[in-house]
Motif scaffolding. Structure first.
Motif, short mmCIF file in Angstrom:
data_model
loop_
_atom_site.label_atom_id
_atom_site.label_comp_id
_atom_site.label_asym_id
_atom_site.label_seq_id
_atom_site.Cartn_x
_atom_site.Cartn_y
_atom_site.Cartn_z
N GLN A 233 1.61 63.96 -47.31
CA GLN A 233 0.45 63.13 -46.99
C GLN A 233 -0.41 62.84 -48.21
OE1 GLN A 233 -0.53 65.80 -43.31
NE2 GLN A 233 -1.58 63.87 -43.01
N LEU A 234 -0.34 63.69 -49.22
CA LEU A 234 -1.21 63.57 -50.38
C LEU A 234 -0.44 62.95 -51.53
CD1 LEU A 234 -2.86 67.11 -50.13
CD2 LEU A 234 -3.66 64.96 -49.14
N SER A 235 -0.86 61.74 -51.92
CA SER A 235 -0.17 61.03 -52.99
C SER A 235 -0.80 61.29 -54.35
CB SER A 235 -0.18 59.53 -52.70
OG SER A 235 -1.50 59.04 -52.60
N GLN A 236 -2.00 61.86 -54.41
CA GLN A 236 -2.68 62.16 -55.66
C GLN A 236 -3.13 63.61 -55.66
OE1 GLN A 236 -5.85 59.34 -56.17
NE2 GLN A 236 -4.51 57.78 -57.01
N LEU A 324 22.69 68.13 -45.21
CA LEU A 324 21.48 67.33 -45.45
C LEU A 324 20.29 68.25 -45.69
CD1 LEU A 324 21.61 64.37 -42.89
CD2 LEU A 324 22.29 64.40 -45.28
N ILE A 325 19.69 68.12 -46.87
CA ILE A 325 18.45 68.83 -47.21
C ILE A 325 17.38 67.76 -47.41
CG2 ILE A 325 17.27 70.35 -48.84
CD1 ILE A 325 19.96 71.58 -49.50
N TYR A 326 16.27 67.88 -46.69
CA TYR A 326 15.28 66.80 -46.70
C TYR A 326 13.87 67.39 -46.81
CZ TYR A 326 14.78 68.31 -41.86
OH TYR A 326 14.57 69.06 -40.74
N SER A 327 12.93 66.51 -47.13
CA SER A 327 11.51 66.90 -47.20
C SER A 327 10.83 66.54 -45.89
CB SER A 327 10.82 66.18 -48.36
OG SER A 327 11.00 64.78 -48.25
N LEU A 328 10.37 67.56 -45.16
CA LEU A 328 9.75 67.33 -43.86
C LEU A 328 8.27 66.99 -44.07
CD1 LEU A 328 10.02 67.27 -40.83
CD2 LEU A 328 9.58 69.73 -40.77
N ASP A 329 7.98 65.70 -44.25
CA ASP A 329 6.61 65.26 -44.53
C ASP A 329 5.89 64.77 -43.28
OD1 ASP A 329 7.31 65.74 -47.12
OD2 ASP A 329 7.91 63.68 -47.50
N HIS A 330 6.64 64.17 -42.36
CA HIS A 330 5.99 63.50 -41.24
C HIS A 330 7.00 63.40 -40.10
CE1 HIS A 330 3.88 60.36 -38.97
NE2 HIS A 330 2.80 60.75 -39.63
N CYS A 389 14.62 62.57 -50.30
CA CYS A 389 13.21 62.65 -50.68
C CYS A 389 12.49 61.43 -50.12
CB CYS A 389 13.04 62.69 -52.20
SG CYS A 389 13.64 64.23 -52.93
N SER A 390 11.37 61.67 -49.43
CA SER A 390 10.59 60.56 -48.88
C SER A 390 9.77 59.90 -49.99
CB SER A 390 9.65 61.07 -47.79
OG SER A 390 8.67 61.92 -48.37
N ARG A 391 9.17 58.79 -49.65
CA ARG A 391 8.32 58.11 -50.64
C ARG A 391 7.12 58.96 -51.04
NH1 ARG A 391 8.02 51.88 -48.25
NH2 ARG A 391 10.24 51.39 -48.48
N GLY A 392 6.61 59.72 -50.08
CA GLY A 392 5.47 60.58 -50.41
C GLY A 392 5.83 61.64 -51.43
N VAL A 393 7.01 62.27 -51.27
CA VAL A 393 7.45 63.28 -52.24
C VAL A 393 7.71 62.63 -53.60
CG1 VAL A 393 9.32 64.87 -52.80
CG2 VAL A 393 8.35 64.84 -50.50
N ARG A 398 6.02 61.99 -59.20
CA ARG A 398 5.60 61.16 -60.35
C ARG A 398 4.19 61.55 -60.82
NH1 ARG A 398 7.62 56.84 -57.00
NH2 ARG A 398 9.77 56.31 -57.56
N ALA A 399 3.30 61.84 -59.87
CA ALA A 399 1.93 62.21 -60.24
C ALA A 399 1.91 63.54 -60.98
CB ALA A 399 1.06 62.29 -58.99
N MET A 400 2.73 64.49 -60.56
CA MET A 400 2.76 65.80 -61.21
C MET A 400 3.39 65.71 -62.59
SD MET A 400 3.80 68.28 -58.04
CE MET A 400 3.85 69.69 -59.13
#
Length: 402
Positions: A233-236, A324-330, A389-393, A398-400
């Motif tokens: 949820q946090l992009s920054q 399948l390994i995924y990022s559970l963001d939403h 990887c979702s767009r949020g991840v 990229r931010a990190m």
């Protein structure tokens, strides 16, 4: 000698103009019920004195708070008084409010003119009036007096009250802590409650994100508000934390303490290593996929020709597996992962290994053991591991990495 009083009067007037004792712009409320007009007046002007005059006013309350003045917080004082309900109330023309700063000897006078014909207001209550937004200095003492007009000639009907402003009306001592719990980002905002505010709104803002929680003081002196977010949820990394108090007078215009935090700095080194490992696995998987495609330019023709040479009973091949390994963001992204699994199974004839589809074994082994067991099975075969990887991840990565 005749010029000395005039000189003293001019000097006093000049001090009053430059004094910090003033009313905030647009805070002189002349729209109160029963009020004809109000204005900042000269306390030295002569008042009309009569023999039969109305009785004096009564104190109702005084309150202190912090308001915003040109984006700068200032200390303010609000004064409320009421008229006595007796036979002489119909003769009240107005009231004169005088405020004297005993530390600097500076004063301010405000005159209220009334338009009332009954002893009680339309709500059958005593007439009540207030002077709000008086800018005061911390640790100063003020003498506040209220006098009804016209003034009696032989009786002192003026009410007086000495008010000392605290050194600090409110210092929230805001403290923000960040932690990870159950795979989520947990942010706790702690602060000290103000004396004159019962309700607060605590909010967290980032790009495309705004969450707020309301909290009531009750009998507590310090309050805590907890926020939980999925990492996607946090992009920054930077978040703005704001505390909005609700004082009785300033309401939505009260001073709001703010604090900017960088939640990425709270990550332990182990978390950063894991994220770097995941990033390298993603890149390695992509490279391995392209190399595999380059070495199998025409797999369809080869398999079909081999099938023609083999007997019919030997044309059944073992189904390939993919973990399948995924990022559970939403929850919506979970649906995407499930739809991809259905596509790989139905259209590609691939056996999909996914925790969402193997809840029974996952509950018995546990998530770590379940993942290690499938990883060993795939490493000993030609099966594949697909990391999603979702767009949020991606945005967070990229931010990190700057």
């Amino acid at each position: 000698m005749t010029h000395v009083p005039f000189f003293c009067f001019c000097l006093t007037a000049g001090l009053a103009v430059s004094s910090a004792l003033r009313i905030l712009d647009k805070r002189l409320n002349c729209n109160q019920k029963g009020l004809d007009n109000c204005k900042i007046s000269n306390c030295s002007e002569k008042r009309m004195v009569v023999k039969e005059a109305p009785s004096g006013p009564e104190w109702h309350s005084e309150q202190m708070g912090i308001w915003m003045d040109e984006h700068v917080p200032v200390s303010v004082m609000n004064i409320t008084w009421r008229l006595k309900a007796n036979g002489g109330i119909v003769t009240v023309h107005g009231s004169e409010i005088n405020i004297l700063d005993e530390n600097t000897n500076q004063s301010m006078c405000v005159k209220f003119s009334y338009k009332i014909n009954n002893q009680l207001n339309p709500g059958f209550q005593r007439w009540t009036f207030s002077l709000d937004g008086v800018v005061v200095e911390p640790r100063h003492t003020y003498m506040v007096s209220v006098l009804n007009l016209p003034q009696p000639d032989d009786i002192d009907e003026m009410i007086r009250k000495k008010i000392t402003i605290p050194g600090s009306l409110w210092n929230p001592h805001m403290n923000v802590s960040v932690d990870r719990k159950h795979g989520k980002l947990c942010i706790v905002v702690g602060f000290e409650a103000a004396q004159y505010s019962e309700r607060y709104q605590v909010s967290i803002q980032s790009q495309g994100l705004h969450y707020s929680e309301n909290v009531t003081k009750g009998n507590k002196t310090s309050l805590d508000v907890t926020f939980e977010f999925e990492f996607g949820q946090l992009s920054q990394c930077e978040l703005l934390v704001t505390i909005h108090p609700f004082f009785i007078r300033c309401k939505n215009d009260c001073w709001r303490p703010k604090k900017i935090i960088n939640y990425c700095s709270y990550y332990p080194p182990r978390t950063l290593i894991i994220k770097a490992t995941v990033g390298l696995l993603v890149i390695g998987s992509c490279l391995a996929y392209f190399l595999w495609r380059a070495s199998h330019k025409d797999p369809v023709n080869t398999s079909s020709s081999a099938a023609k040479e083999q007997p019919e009973g030997f044309q059944v091949q073992e189904r390939k597996r993919v973990l399948l390994i995924y990022s559970l963001d939403h929850p919506l992204y979970k649906n995407i992962v499930l739809k991809l699994s259905a596509f790989l199974t139905n259209r590609c004839g691939t056996e999909v290994v996914l925790d969402l589809l193997d809840s029974t074994r996952l509950g018995v082994l546990g998530s770590i053991q379940w993942l290690d067991w499938h990883r060993e099975q795939i490493e000993n075969s030609s099966d594949k591991i697909l990391i999603l990887c979702s767009r949020g991840v991606q945005a967070k990565w990229r931010a990190m990495c700057g």
